[in-house]
Enzyme design. Structure first.
Site, PDB file in Angstrom:
ATOM      1  N   HIS A  70     -10.711  -3.598   4.751  1.00 16.15           N
ATOM      2  CA  HIS A  70     -10.156  -2.919   6.223  1.00 16.15           C
ATOM      3  C   HIS A  70     -11.040  -1.618   6.298  1.00 16.15           C
ATOM      4  CE1 HIS A  70      -7.981  -0.874   3.285  1.00 16.15           C
ATOM      5  NE2 HIS A  70      -7.535  -0.137   4.558  1.00 16.15           N
ATOM      6  N   ASP A  71     -11.557  -1.197   5.306  1.00 15.96           N
ATOM      7  CA  ASP A  71     -13.061   0.180   5.069  1.00 15.96           C
ATOM      8  C   ASP A  71     -13.576  -0.411   5.568  1.00 15.96           C
ATOM      9  OD1 ASP A  71     -10.543   1.217   4.674  1.00 15.96           O
ATOM     10  OD2 ASP A  71     -10.578   1.734   3.191  1.00 15.96           O
ATOM     11  N   GLU A  84      -6.747   2.653  -5.658  1.00 16.95           N
ATOM     12  CA  GLU A  84      -8.067   2.490  -4.552  1.00 16.95           C
ATOM     13  C   GLU A  84      -8.739   4.095  -5.016  1.00 16.95           C
ATOM     14  OE1 GLU A  84     -10.597   3.536  -0.394  1.00 16.95           O
ATOM     15  OE2 GLU A  84      -8.488   4.525  -0.405  1.00 16.95           O
ATOM     16  N   ASP A  87       1.031  -1.154   0.039  1.00 17.46           N
ATOM     17  CA  ASP A  87       0.170  -0.043   0.318  1.00 17.46           C
ATOM     18  C   ASP A  87       0.987   1.391  -0.049  1.00 17.46           C
ATOM     19  OD1 ASP A  87      -2.204   1.480  -0.097  1.00 17.46           O
ATOM     20  OD2 ASP A  87      -3.437   0.355   1.712  1.00 17.46           O
ATOM     21  N   ASP A 136      -3.879   4.188  -2.439  1.00 20.47           N
ATOM     22  CA  ASP A 136      -3.963   4.570  -1.286  1.00 20.47           C
ATOM     23  C   ASP A 136      -5.367   6.250  -2.251  1.00 20.47           C
ATOM     24  OD1 ASP A 136      -5.959   4.981   0.767  1.00 20.47           O
ATOM     25  OD2 ASP A 136      -4.408   6.305   1.337  1.00 20.47           O
TER      26      ASP A 136
HETATM   27  C1  GLC Z   1      -8.083   4.398   2.004  1.00 21.77           C
HETATM   28  C2  GLC Z   1      -7.644   3.626   2.940  1.00 21.77           C
HETATM   29  C3  GLC Z   1      -8.461   4.257   4.376  1.00 21.77           C
HETATM   30  C4  GLC Z   1      -7.876   5.412   4.677  1.00 21.77           C
HETATM   31  C5  GLC Z   1      -7.807   6.582   3.878  1.00 21.77           C
HETATM   32  C6  GLC Z   1      -6.760   8.081   3.978  1.00 21.77           C
HETATM   33  O1  GLC Z   1      -9.090   4.697   1.549  1.00 21.77           O
HETATM   34  O2  GLC Z   1      -7.883   2.754   2.839  1.00 21.77           O
HETATM   35  O3  GLC Z   1      -8.216   3.046   5.448  1.00 21.77           O
HETATM   36  O4  GLC Z   1      -8.538   5.811   5.878  1.00 21.77           O
HETATM   37  O5  GLC Z   1      -7.469   5.303   2.251  1.00 21.77           O
HETATM   38  O6  GLC Z   1      -5.488   7.158   3.672  1.00 21.77           O
END
Ligand code: GLC
Length: 531
Positions: free
Chosen positions: A310-311, A249, A97, A193
């Site tokens: 995890h989100d 993402e 990541d 991310d």
């Molecule tokens: C992404 C991650 C998340 C984090 C966010 C800010 O969405 O998956 O866990 O809080 O980015 O970095």
């Protein structure tokens, strides 16, 4: 031969919660290394590791204070190298990541940037005399006032996660160096991310408001002009190294937005939230999202398939807690068109955890929601709001055994171990052919034996009365998949002779034609005639 990631199944490891080897209650590299044989046996081909860099962990590592080192709670650089080499020896690839959008407020760059208005790094972040109306994705205003220099800085997430100014070429160069550093350490790619957030509207125009939903529309703080060229530069840097993979993402459920980001010279794939974030179980809706993706994507683009992370809430809990349904979702993820990403613990049917008190809530998003809600609500109501927002639900320790702390650690872990762990765990399922774990193993094995399930095209993709069915084909084989999400027996119109590859309900077909699917059955068949 197609690129390796096109025929790979990935597994997401949430660093603090996979396996603790050094007895401090937090997962680490030595722990993951000790479980590589488990992952090999499960049958996954690639791992995605959430951030492991030094960090004050306001947002569990998504607030990086040093991009060039390993956080001591996770081990040393030696442990990291050893892990990569052990994974590679087992033919398991590793992507890491990378948070390019923001750094921790404790990062040296930000410390320098905030030291004075004239500092050469002032412009590495986004500073303004007055804030606009933009809201943070976590809670409240996205602007924080800095007393010392009398300006506001921008943060799309927590105030300790400061957005970098990607309009500044020095920032781009600094991040390109970071990527090269890790590629040279042997990683196989990156999960980028919130990558569609890198650019914001330079005029900082106010965001519009949706009065019906009572929320801000995030129009000018993501998906802005220049983002694709930034992504192309990133892809160019990464693809100077052969065989590297980029998954982004892209925080959107809009297929028209998602499709812009992947393809030749861009991201290899982006996360298909249009499919993965369906909130309540609805087979017809799920089908329509598969179809919209298939129609929107060009032949060089490939979707991704995931339903937990995890989100978010785990799909088993989100869709009603039913194991049979979770098996159908697993079968869809591993047989439909797309690169699958399994979230740790889903392969044993781990369930969401709900905090019974704010004192045990770990996630910053949940805690911020609590602070906001408690102003107007009772403690119970505020806790309910916080649980809704909190991402702790899917972040509890991996359940390895019925031992204390689910065999995750010898000591009390950093986050609560849910009560159900003495029943739902790897040890209990390993030797049971009907378990969720065995089902995942069979599916992953089946994908390997039948490449049409990895890279085949859809010959058809259909929905009728609660049943999603499709045929995937390549030069050599035709594979049928029927997923009966209904509670009724449904006929399948098959004229050819077929044989059974997999079912969660039976060992053999009663006939080679005239086939029916059973309630909640995931059925995979192979057409016997040579192609
Ligand atoms: C992404 C991650 C998340 C984090 C966010 C800010 O969405 O998956 O866990 O809080 O980015 O970095």
């Amino acid at each position: 031969m197609a690129k390796w990631w096109k025929h790979s199944a990935f597994y997401e490891i949430y660093m603090p919660s996979f396996k603790d080897a050094n007895g401090d209650g937090v997962g680490d590299f030595a722990g993951i290394t000790s479980k590589l044989d488990y992952l090999k046996d499960l049958g996954v081909d690639g791992l995605w590791l959430t951030p492991f860099y030094p960090s004050p962990k306001v947002d569990n590592g998504y607030d990086i204070s040093d991009y060039y080192a390993i956080d001591p709670t996770y081990g040393t650089m030696e442990d990291f190298k050893n892990f990569i080499s052990e994974a590679h020896q087992r033919n398991i690839r590793v992507i890491i990541d990378l948070v390019l959008n923001h750094t921790s407020s404790e990062h040296q760059w930000f410390q320098e940037s905030k030291s004075s208005r004239n500092h050469p790094k002032r412009d590495w972040y986004i500073w303004r005399d007055e804030p606009n109306n933009w809201e943070s994705f976590f809670s409240g205003s996205a602007w924080e006032y800095d007393e010392a220099t009398g300006q506001y800085y921008y943060h799309a997430f927590a105030k300790e996660q400061v957005d970098l100014n990607w309009a500044n070429p020095e920032v781009q160069k600094a991040m390109s160096d970071v990527m090269k550093f890790w590629l040279e350490k042997g990683v196989d790619g990156f999960r980028l991310d919130v990558i569609n957030f890198l650019k914001v509207k330079d005029t900082l125009q106010d965001n519009p408001y949706d009065h019906e939903k009572n929320e801000q529309i995030h129009l000018f703080d993501k998906d802005q002009e220049g983002i694709l060229s930034a992504i192309k530069d990133i892809a160019e840097t990464v693809h100077q190294y052969p065989d590297k993979f980029l998954v982004g993402e892209v925080g959107s459920e809009d297929i028209e937005i998602l499709k812009r980001y992947s393809g030749t010279g861009k991201l290899d794939v982006s996360f298909n939230f249009n499919i993965g974030s369906i909130s309540e179980f609805d087979a017809e809706k799920l089908f329509s999202r598969l179809v919209e993706t298939e129609e929107a994507y060009e032949s060089v683009q490939m979707p991704t398939l995931f339903f937990s992370s995890h989100d978010m809430s785990r799909h088993i809990s989100r869709f009603g807690g039913d194991e049979e349904r979770a098996k159908l979702i697993a079968a869809l993820m591993l047989t439909a068109k797309g690169v699958p990403f399994i979230y740790q613990g889903d392969e044993i049917g781990m369930q969401d955890w709900i905090a019974d008190d704010i004192s045990v809530m770990m996630d910053v998003q949940g805690r911020l929601a609590f602070e906001e809600a408690i102003k107007a609500k009772t403690k119970e109501e505020a806790l309910a709001v916080a649980n809704e927002r909190s991402r702790d639900k899917s972040r509890t320790p991996m359940q390895w055994s019925s031992d204390a702390y689910a065999g995750f650690s010898e000591v009390r872990p950093w986050i609560t171990v849910p009560d159900g762990s003495s029943e739902i765990n790897v040890q209990n399922q390993q030797d049971n052919p009907d378990s969720m774990l065995s089902f995942y193993k069979r599916l992953l094995q089946l994908r390997k034996e039948h490449p049409s399930l990895q890279t085949g095209e859809y010959e058809f993709l259909r929905y009728k009365d609660g049943m999603i069915s499709f045929m995937r084909t390549n030069e050599v084989e035709r594979t049928w998949v029927a997923l009966n999400f209904s509670e009724e027996v449904k006929p399948l119109k098959i004229e050819e002779k077929v044989s059974l590859l997999l079912s969660n309900k039976r060992m053999a077909l009663e006939s080679e034609t005239a086939i029916v699917t059973l309630p909640n059955e995931a059925l995979v068949l192979k057409e016997d005639s040579e192609k």
